[in-house]
Enzyme design. Structure first.
Site, PDB file in Angstrom:
ATOM      1  N   SER A  88       1.030  -0.942   0.348  1.00 13.91           N
ATOM      2  CA  SER A  88       0.202   0.271  -0.147  1.00 13.91           C
ATOM      3  C   SER A  88       0.518   0.757   0.209  1.00 13.91           C
ATOM      4  O   SER A  88       1.762   1.555  -1.080  1.00 13.91           O
ATOM      5  CB  SER A  88      -1.046  -0.054   1.682  1.00 13.91           C
ATOM      6  OG  SER A  88      -1.928   1.053   1.542  1.00 13.91           O
ATOM      7  N   TYR A 141      -5.063   8.636  -5.774  1.00 16.23           N
ATOM      8  CA  TYR A 141      -4.655   7.908  -5.601  1.00 16.23           C
ATOM      9  C   TYR A 141      -4.913   7.445  -4.059  1.00 16.23           C
ATOM     10  O   TYR A 141      -4.752   6.133  -2.867  1.00 16.23           O
ATOM     11  CB  TYR A 141      -3.249   8.402  -5.218  1.00 16.23           C
ATOM     12  CG  TYR A 141      -2.430   7.684  -4.864  1.00 16.23           C
ATOM     13  CD1 TYR A 141      -1.789   6.175  -5.842  1.00 16.23           C
ATOM     14  CD2 TYR A 141      -1.633   7.506  -3.358  1.00 16.23           C
ATOM     15  CE1 TYR A 141      -0.746   5.735  -5.261  1.00 16.23           C
ATOM     16  CE2 TYR A 141      -0.523   6.452  -2.906  1.00 16.23           C
ATOM     17  CZ  TYR A 141      -0.262   5.381  -3.571  1.00 16.23           C
ATOM     18  OH  TYR A 141       0.813   4.767  -4.004  1.00 16.23           O
ATOM     19  N   LYS A 162      -5.769   3.744  -2.929  1.00 19.24           N
ATOM     20  CA  LYS A 162      -5.730   3.087  -0.948  1.00 19.24           C
ATOM     21  C   LYS A 162      -5.926   3.039   0.193  1.00 19.24           C
ATOM     22  O   LYS A 162      -6.324   2.398   0.996  1.00 19.24           O
ATOM     23  CB  LYS A 162      -4.512   3.204  -0.690  1.00 19.24           C
ATOM     24  CG  LYS A 162      -3.140   3.603  -1.943  1.00 19.24           C
ATOM     25  CD  LYS A 162      -2.467   1.897  -2.283  1.00 19.24           C
ATOM     26  CE  LYS A 162      -1.088   2.189  -3.366  1.00 19.24           C
ATOM     27  NZ  LYS A 162      -1.123   0.873  -3.647  1.00 19.24           N
TER      28      LYS A 162
END
Length: 279
Positions: free
Chosen positions: A135, A149, A153
């Site tokens: 991650s 993004y 994640k």
């Protein structure tokens, strides 16, 4: 320690490449996937049958299952499955195209989910194993200009943490790796930037436009990070989270403290909405 077999997505660069090199040097066996055939031919020439390679785009769900099934069928037991494939996409939410949004979520979130779903029947059947998800500190903390993004994640962190609870009875451990900035191809070659809008020129979101500036190299040593990830696979119980890099530690602990500071004062308010409350 007995030699293990690893399945790692995206072994042509970044942490995937560093981990694969170190594992092969240690005498362990690696099943690696790449999007570009030929990108790891040097490792195949050096390590031969010790290094199994599959062609895989993690956004192709039927092929994810086919490649994972073939790896287990041809190699037998696979001890550790590592979700490493992914890329960065930076820019304010409205600067991104619809195609960029879909591609980011398909790769960084849905692709990792499907690899896990494909591997779990095999891991259960063999009586256990380890799932490792690469991650980012961006899975627990946020920065301006990285909303999509972070969406991917944060999503994969929730999926992996929930899955850890589901699969613990089968002897399957789960670890989520939270690297800080590292001197890999991810930062300079794989990173995608949105087409900038002038409306964001003087806002915090514009900070990410300099993300590829090579004059400011990240703190993290990818070889050291790869070694720590490999070592974590031998820990019992599996560490649910592995924070790598002083920058990651600083961002993650700061974000968690800030979140608690926002939530803890709301205890009375929260209780006031219970069915039997008198407030």
């Amino acid at each position: 320690m007995a030699s293990r077999t690893w399945f790692i997505t995206g072994v042509n660069s970044g942490f995937g490449r560093r981990m694969t090199e170190q594992l092969l040097e240690r005498g362990e066996r690696v099943a690696g996937t790449v999007r570009r055939p030929g990108s790891v031919d040097d490792l195949r020439r050096t390590y031969g049958e010790q290094f199994w390679v599959g062609h895989l785009d993690v956004t192709d769900t039927p092929n994810v299952r086919a490649v994972v099934d073939r790896a287990f069928a041809e190699l037998g037991r696979i001890d550790v499955v590592v979700n490493n494939a992914g890329y960065g996409l930076f820019g304010a939410a409205e600067e991104l195209t619809d195609e960029q949004v879909v591609a980011q979520l398909n790769t960084n979130l849905l692709g990792s989910i499907q690899v896990v779903r494909a591997a779990l029947p095999h891991l259960r059947a063999q009586g256990g194993g380890r799932l490792i998800q690469i991650s980012s500190y961006g899975g627990l903390a946020t920065n301006p200009g990285a909303s999509l993004y972070h969406a991917a994640k944060w999503g994969i962190e929730g999926f992996m943490e929930g899955t850890a609870r589901d699969v613990a009875p089968f002897g399957i451990g789960v670890s989520i790796v939270e690297p800080g900035g590292a001197r890999t191809e991810f930062r300079f070659d794989s990173l995608q930037l949105a087409e900038p809008m002038t409306a964001y020129d003087d806002t915090p979101a514009a900070m990410v436009r300099g993300a590829k500036d090579r004059s400011r190299p990240p703190l993290g040593d990818p070889a050291k990070m790869a070694a720590r990830i490999i070592d974590s696979a031998g820990q019992e119980p599996a560490p649910l989270r592995l924070v790598l890099g002083s920058d990651s530690y600083r961002f993650v602990t700061g974000a968690l403290r800030e979140r608690l500071a926002q939530i803890e004062p709301q205890e009375t308010l929260a209780a006031s909405t219970d069915w039997n409350s008198e407030s």
